[in-house]
Write a protein that holds these residues in place. Structure first.
Motif, PDB file in Angstrom:
ATOM      1  N   ASN A 194      -2.372   4.130  -8.877  1.00 20.30           N
ATOM      2  CA  ASN A 194      -2.125   4.125  -7.432  1.00 20.30           C
ATOM      3  C   ASN A 194      -3.315   3.617  -6.627  1.00 20.30           C
ATOM      4  O   ASN A 194      -3.489   3.954  -5.457  1.00 20.30           O
ATOM      5  N   ALA A 195      -4.143   2.790  -7.265  1.00 21.23           N
ATOM      6  CA  ALA A 195      -5.213   2.122  -6.534  1.00 21.23           C
ATOM      7  C   ALA A 195      -4.599   1.167  -5.510  1.00 21.23           C
ATOM      8  O   ALA A 195      -3.441   0.754  -5.657  1.00 21.23           O
ATOM      9  N   PRO A 196      -5.332   0.794  -4.466  1.00 17.57           N
ATOM     10  CA  PRO A 196      -4.755  -0.076  -3.434  1.00 17.57           C
ATOM     11  C   PRO A 196      -4.171  -1.376  -3.963  1.00 17.57           C
ATOM     12  O   PRO A 196      -3.199  -1.898  -3.405  1.00 17.57           O
ATOM     13  N   ASP A 197      -4.741  -1.919  -5.032  1.00 15.62           N
ATOM     14  CA  ASP A 197      -4.243  -3.195  -5.547  1.00 15.62           C
ATOM     15  C   ASP A 197      -3.216  -3.039  -6.663  1.00 15.62           C
ATOM     16  O   ASP A 197      -2.715  -4.042  -7.184  1.00 15.62           O
ATOM     17  N   ALA A 198      -2.862  -1.804  -7.032  1.00 14.43           N
ATOM     18  CA  ALA A 198      -1.996  -1.602  -8.189  1.00 14.43           C
ATOM     19  C   ALA A 198      -0.563  -2.093  -7.957  1.00 14.43           C
ATOM     20  O   ALA A 198      -0.061  -2.943  -8.704  1.00 14.43           O
ATOM     21  N   LEU A 199       0.102  -1.566  -6.934  1.00 12.52           N
ATOM     22  CA  LEU A 199       1.502  -1.948  -6.714  1.00 12.52           C
ATOM     23  C   LEU A 199       1.639  -3.417  -6.325  1.00 12.52           C
ATOM     24  O   LEU A 199       2.433  -4.143  -6.939  1.00 12.52           O
ATOM     25  N   PRO A 200       0.894  -3.919  -5.335  1.00 12.16           N
ATOM     26  CA  PRO A 200       1.024  -5.352  -5.041  1.00 12.16           C
ATOM     27  C   PRO A 200       0.597  -6.224  -6.206  1.00 12.16           C
ATOM     28  O   PRO A 200       1.154  -7.312  -6.416  1.00 12.16           O
ATOM     29  N   GLY A 201      -0.378  -5.754  -6.981  1.00 14.94           N
ATOM     30  CA  GLY A 201      -0.816  -6.524  -8.145  1.00 14.94           C
ATOM     31  C   GLY A 201       0.271  -6.639  -9.190  1.00 14.94           C
ATOM     32  O   GLY A 201       0.498  -7.711  -9.757  1.00 14.94           O
ATOM     33  N   TYR A 202       0.974  -5.525  -9.465  1.00 18.50           N
ATOM     34  CA  TYR A 202       2.084  -5.544 -10.421  1.00 18.50           C
ATOM     35  C   TYR A 202       3.217  -6.427  -9.907  1.00 18.50           C
ATOM     36  O   TYR A 202       3.767  -7.242 -10.639  1.00 18.50           O
TER      37      TYR A 202
END
Length: 302
Positions: A194-202
């Motif tokens: 749930n890091a800031p870049d996790a969901l958009p990164g995936y």
């Protein structure tokens, strides 16, 4: 099969692992007899459609066959229940992929490397330590220490996930469908990342129109926390390239670099890009260039 005028052909392949089949792509360089092979496996709950093809295409264009597979229980591979993330089964999938490649007559089963990214980057360390017959390994933004990653997730978030784990373990005992947790979610939400870049990164790795389930059975959480594949780096008997993100929010680079330095034949490259930026744009170009140089040096394609 993809042919066109490209310097490779892509073949849809399947191989058996345990009680089910794994779906894969085999990229064969055009005009090359018995090429060496690199086997590619992805990260936490990811499928091969999420940019493994981009790396495989570049390797194949350079004369190295590439074999990209999806783990059991995910994507178009078999296995029940769905979304079961089992470390033991995924390592068995790697063993089965290696055995499959070694048994083929259209590639050189004696010149094989493994390539893993993120969670698969941890697996590639474990697999390389178990398979001394391999010629090389690549470990990209690797998950190397479950406790370090749990600390990166945060104590509160780690504790919040425990009731979901308990419900899933109860579902397993009853034979019911798994209780799942998102693989990636926004900051502060209940998710394995749930890091800031996790969901958009995936999400950035999912091709348009591709179906992807952002979930895994919660029962995997305790085994992830205890999985420390970085400890196997010192047992890797062949050259291994570690590609490490200096700003990794998922797999802390400090611990990864300590493990990487213990590999007898390890090579380390560090990059400014974050964990999920490795697959796209300029970071991808830097990575694939370094990896191609490394693989060409050790697999010696004709």
């Amino acid at each position: 099969m993809i042919a066109d005028s490209k310097p490779y052909t892509r073949h849809d392949v399947s191989f058996t692992s345990g009680d089910a089949g794994c779906a894969a792509w085999l990229y064969l360089p055009a005009g090359v007899r018995n090429p060496p092979v690199v086997i590619l496996g992805h990260g936490l709950g990811a499928i091969r459609e999420m940019r493994l093809d981009a790396f495989a295409e570049r390797f194949a264009a350079a004369g190295i066959a590439a074999f990209a597979f999806t783990y059991r229980h995910f994507g178009d591979s078999g296995g029940q229940p769905r979304q079961l993330l089992s470390i033991k089964r995924q390592l068995a999938d790697w063993d089965a992929a290696i055995a499959h490649i070694q048994g083929r007559d259209d590639v050189d089963g004696g010149r094989v490397a493994v390539w893993g990214s993120s969670f698969g980057g941890g697996h590639s360390i474990t697999v390389a330590a178990r398979h001394p017959e391999l010629l090389a390994a690549v470990s990209q933004c690797p998950f190397t220490d479950g406790l370090a990653s749990a600390r990166a997730l945060g104590v509160v978030a780690s504790l919040r996930i425990l009731p979901v784990v308990a419900r899933d373990l109860a579902a397993k005992v009853r034979g019911a469908d798994p209780v799942t947790v998102p693989l990636a979610g926004p900051p502060g939400t209940l998710a394995l990342m749930n890091a800031p870049d996790a969901l958009p990164g995936y999400q950035a790795l999912i091709p348009p129109g591709e179906s992807f389930v952002n979930a895994a059975a919660a029962r995997v959480v305790p085994t992830i926390a205890m999985y420390r594949p970085g400890r196997s780096a010192k047992k890797v008997a062949m050259p291994i390239l570690f590609c490490v993100s200096e700003h990794d929010t998922v797999t802390p680079p400090e611990q990864t670099l300590r493990y990487a330095s213990s590999a007898p034949y390890g090579e380390i490259r560090t990059y400014e890009a974050g964990h999920f930026a490795f697959y796209l744009g300029e970071p991808f170009e830097q990575l694939v260039t370094d990896q191609l140089e490394f693989l060409t040096r050790h697999l010696q394609p004709l």
